[in-house]
Design a protein around this motif. Sequence first.
Motif, PDB file in Angstrom:
ATOM      1  N   ILE A  78      50.651  62.340  21.272  1.00 46.60           N
ATOM      2  CA  ILE A  78      51.179  61.001  20.974  1.00 46.60           C
ATOM      3  C   ILE A  78      50.108  60.134  20.316  1.00 46.60           C
ATOM      4  N   ILE A  79      48.883  60.187  20.843  1.00 42.92           N
ATOM      5  CA  ILE A  79      47.798  59.391  20.267  1.00 42.92           C
ATOM      6  C   ILE A  79      47.540  59.788  18.819  1.00 42.92           C
ATOM      7  N   VAL A  80      47.526  61.105  18.550  1.00 38.26           N
ATOM      8  CA  VAL A  80      47.293  61.573  17.172  1.00 38.26           C
ATOM      9  C   VAL A  80      48.426  61.128  16.258  1.00 38.26           C
ATOM     10  N   LEU A  81      49.673  61.250  16.721  1.00 35.32           N
ATOM     11  CA  LEU A  81      50.813  60.851  15.891  1.00 35.32           C
ATOM     12  C   LEU A  81      50.798  59.347  15.601  1.00 35.32           C
ATOM     13  N   VAL A  82      50.492  58.550  16.622  1.00 35.03           N
ATOM     14  CA  VAL A  82      50.416  57.098  16.407  1.00 35.03           C
ATOM     15  C   VAL A  82      49.293  56.758  15.431  1.00 35.03           C
ATOM     16  N   LEU A  85      50.447  57.623  11.981  1.00 29.37           N
ATOM     17  CA  LEU A  85      51.449  56.659  11.536  1.00 29.37           C
ATOM     18  C   LEU A  85      50.791  55.347  11.095  1.00 29.37           C
ATOM     19  N   ILE A  86      49.837  54.865  11.894  1.00 29.10           N
ATOM     20  CA  ILE A  86      49.140  53.625  11.536  1.00 29.10           C
ATOM     21  C   ILE A  86      48.340  53.809  10.257  1.00 29.10           C
ATOM     22  N   ASP A  87      47.652  54.950  10.142  1.00 26.93           N
ATOM     23  CA  ASP A  87      46.856  55.214   8.941  1.00 26.93           C
ATOM     24  C   ASP A  87      47.743  55.321   7.705  1.00 26.93           C
TER      25      ASP A  87
END
Length: 680
Positions: A78-82, A85-87
């Motif tokens: 989840i942290i990597v996906l978020v 997404l932000i990047d």
Amino acid sequence: MDLNVDYGNQSPEEEEYLKDKVKFSEEHPDEAVRIHLKRKAMRQAALRKEYEEKKAELLARLSETNRARNVVIAILTIIVLVTVLIDFTAHKIHAMSSHFSKPVIETLFKELTVLGCIALLVFMSVKTGLPQQISTAIFGTPSELVEMFDMAHILLFLIVVLFVTLVGCTLWRFKRYCDEWEKFELFAIQNAKTEKSISELFTSPEFEGVSREVKCYCVMRHSFLNPPLKISHKALDSSFRFSQYLKECTTETFNEMVQVEPETWGIILLLIVLARFFMMIPHEDVKIAVFLLLGILLLAIMIIMRNKLLDIYMMLVRYDGHIAEGTMVPFYISRAREDDRQSLTTAEEKGWFYKLCNGTRNPNPQERLFWFGISGPHVMMHIIRTCSFLGSVYFSLFVFRFGEDLVTRAAHTVTLLIMAILCPSIMMYYYLPQVMKLYVLVTSIEMMRRRKTVHTVEMEIKARRKFFVTRLLHTLRGYARRILKLEKLSRDAETSHLSEIKDVFEMFERECRERSGTRYIPRSDVQAFFHQIGMVIEDHEVEDLVLELGDGLNGILFEQTVDYLGGFSSEYLTDQMIDAIFVDIDRENKNPHKKFDNEITEDEFCTKLSQLNPFFDVNSPANGAEELLDWLDWAIINHKINVITKQEVYETEQGGQETHTTRVLTPLTFRSLIKLGSQA
């Protein structure tokens, strides 16, 4: 849960307290409170110890289970996906942003990066255990101070996010002013074509319907391009886009605004001290009333700023019939000279405040219009920035402190809350864009013109004009060759240059799947190819080049590109070619009475070019038609080509008639236009 608490050796007071707590509390209230807090702290210490033991036992069990492993993997995913997404969102915003807003967006991202560093520091400080120890010493529990840390961090994050959002919305609304400047610029250019003086804007009945804002813009632009010697010794080219200069100044000003300086944080620290007294107010409605007064104060400061900047602006663009013709200095300079003459009769010693604001030199006439003299513009920007930032602080505190009261409180309290949020909302939405607009104007013209920005705009105009002229020559050369049957003209004189183009083309070419054996550069590499051969093209021009040189493919082809670049390396158009173009345009006149009359209008010339090359069409995404008119204005005015104007009457779609002013070219003036205008 049974909790074993070791209270240690008990004093006689504690034993008496345990026998009858009520009686002991009545007889010895202070001692009873002390004993109660002591035993409570012991129970909490025992409870923490028991919790840590249970937690360690539970973690030891969970670490060996698949559930723990799966949860860890899910959290990391989840942290990597978020993060991705932000990047991705940040890159998308940066790519979609225009040249006007890109520097401001980059600065805002830097501010958000600072927030990330603050979050890391808060997290690391909590992990050290120091906040828990301090909290235990102050509050008796280890969690109070940690929760306050988290709350303060979230509040700070919300403040900066609101500030970023506020600046972004203001910048978005500011585009309306930039669009207005573009319209005013076109009006000013059109007025200059008719050779009407600035004085006629205010005296001629023809311009009675023109708004005062447009007239002020024309006066401001005229004075900027043709400044008195007192302001600048260099008159700018007539093709200088004053609206583009103002847009560049706007970007610089917003970039300066979003960089929160230490002075602003100093004011925030002062307000934190005052917040301590705010917390001491016992009645909730009184707190809301104080909050409302702060919002009114912010609005009042912004209104005062708007009125002051408006006074300065009207003083700078104040019209005088003699001033506009350049025979006299502007009004604000004349008034400053009059003030100097009066001050000579009453010599006053300059005080410490004057020296603090102005340093060792005296302020110039424009700087005298500001509060605090030389320091005036900087102080005003500091006030604008601080009020905007305080507006973000205001809304953040409103959400944290009074958010729940909107639902739970009585009607009069809700009314106060709505009134409290109304004033800063008006300040942000209505007054802040006006103040920023006026600040940009009064700090970018007359004696405060930004010479570095002027130079940057001049270089951009020259580079764009040079690129435009090469495209124009290419189109006209192809047109002339078709007229003179010279399509197969030898390129022997261009062999070396074509060899260079071929080598660079081979660096980027790909195999075309749609057409086997076709040399082709995809759209994504078009800009890099032209940059490699020494030509800088904008993103919006790539689309037009693909349409022109791609023959239906999503890229550019070798043969078409070589023909296109032939105009870049070849000599200028010969007299034979120019005359052939003139005769052919004159021959195609729809009016049989005007064929071969040795005259063509600029409208006919522009229409023909739009037929030859879609770049010059009015619907072209590259704005080729607008650039063509700009080039015509520049070439005719800058090279003093003697053209005449005439009125043409044409029928409208509604069946009426309208009169249009156009410039007329003869063979001699057309030849001068092409030859001299090609020397960009």
